[in-house]
Design a protein around this motif. Structure first.
Motif, PDB file in Angstrom:
ATOM      1  N   LYS A 124      -4.076   0.447  -8.999  1.00 27.56           N
ATOM      2  CA  LYS A 124      -3.591  -0.897  -8.633  1.00 27.56           C
ATOM      3  C   LYS A 124      -2.476  -1.269  -9.592  1.00 27.56           C
TER       4      LYS A 124
ATOM      5  N   THR B  95      -8.070   5.471  -7.341  1.00 32.43           N
ATOM      6  CA  THR B  95      -7.208   4.403  -6.837  1.00 32.43           C
ATOM      7  C   THR B  95      -6.414   3.779  -7.993  1.00 32.43           C
TER       8      THR B  95
ATOM      9  N   GLU C 179      -3.493   4.798  -2.996  1.00 28.23           N
ATOM     10  CA  GLU C 179      -4.757   5.525  -2.808  1.00 28.23           C
ATOM     11  C   GLU C 179      -4.614   6.607  -1.780  1.00 28.23           C
TER      12      GLU C 179
ATOM     13  N   LYS D  43       0.842  -1.202   0.000  1.00 30.50           N
ATOM     14  CA  LYS D  43       0.000   0.000   0.000  1.00 30.50           C
ATOM     15  C   LYS D  43       0.871   1.243   0.000  1.00 30.50           C
TER      16      LYS D  43
ATOM     17  N   THR E   4      -1.329  -1.189  -4.037  1.00 36.91           N
ATOM     18  CA  THR E   4      -2.448  -0.251  -4.172  1.00 36.91           C
ATOM     19  C   THR E   4      -1.979   1.146  -3.786  1.00 36.91           C
TER      20      THR E   4
END
Ligand code: UDP
Length: 235
Positions: A212, A210, A235, A182, A233
């Motif tokens: 990925k 977002t 975000e 993340k 990810t």
């Protein structure tokens, strides 16, 4: 893994390099077929798919020495249209309805980019492939991906690469490279991580899109859309 897809509308960014299948140049038909199958699987379950293709397998504006930058960038945008058409052909071969829309008008080969029309195609279950990036020099196809994702109100950008995730340094050269699962947009920008360029990352940040990041293959495309943790990810 959830039983239903997590997203209704996705924007898949495929770099030119990924299309070359590791050689760095040209189009590898096996890779294009593999990507098409992944897209078909999403299309079959009703996920709306928009695609932005890169052009680095043919040309990169910033690396063309001595040439006027703007001209070099336009050549780069034309390169992305070749990739868009190759992907379109491959998708249609397996029965997926598609439209190519280009940021630079070339009416003989594709539709011009018209936002409302692109949205309508998606609603009708057609895969829309965006070629010629943003249509402007000094930008990248990553920025085109962020821009089109915002315009299409996509739920997520699927950034399919030829590495499995984002690392703090190149994992091929540094075995001790740290893998991120993340990240925040700010971390990507401040640490100059090679996810997207900073223009594209800021656009995603400002519009809360977002991202990925994962390795390009059919299995991963499906896993990501069904909510399984693969890659990184942002975000
Ligand atoms: N390009 C551009 N404007 C855009 C998108 C792309 O000028 O909106 C040019 C730029 O020269 C870039 C080339 O097209 O180097 C190919 O795109 P990119 O390098 O982003 O492709 P990728 O690395 O994803 O294959």
């Amino acid at each position: 893994m959830s039983e239903q897809p997590m997203y209704k509308r996705v924007l898949l960014k495929i770099s030119g390099e990924a299309l070359s299948g590791g050689t760095g140049f040209g189009i590898n038909n096996d890779v294009v077929s593999e990507i098409s199958l992944g897209i078909k699987k999403l299309n079959d379950v009703g996920v709306e798919v928009a695609v932005v293709v890169g052009g680095g397998n043919f040309w990169r504006g910033r690396t063309s020495q001595g040439m006027d930058r703007t001209t070099a960038d336009y050549i780069g945008m034309l390169a992305t249209v070749m990739n868009a058409m190759a992907l379109q052909d491959s998708l249609e071969n397996i029965g997926v309805p598609t439209r190519v829309q280009t940021g630079i008008e070339m009416n003989k080969v594709a539709e011009p980019y018209i936002r409302r029309r692109a949205v309508r195609h998606l609603e009708k279950g057609r895969v829309v492939i965006f070629g010629a990036g943003t249509g402007n020099p000094y930008f990248s196809t990553d920025t085109a991906a962020a821009l089109r994702a915002a315009e299409m109100e996509a739920d997520v950008i699927l950034l399919a690469k030829n590495v499995d995730a984002v690392y703090d340094k190149d994992p091929k050269e540094h075995p001790d490279a740290k893998k991120f699962t993340k990240l925040s947009y700010m971390e990507v920008i401040n640490r100059e991580l090679k996810v997207m360029d900073s223009t594209a990352t800021s656009l995603c940040m400002d519009n809360k899109i977002t991202i990925k990041v994962f390795e390009l293959n059919t299995e991963n495309i499906i896993k990501v859309v069904y909510g399984e943790d693969v890659g990184t990810t942002v975000e």
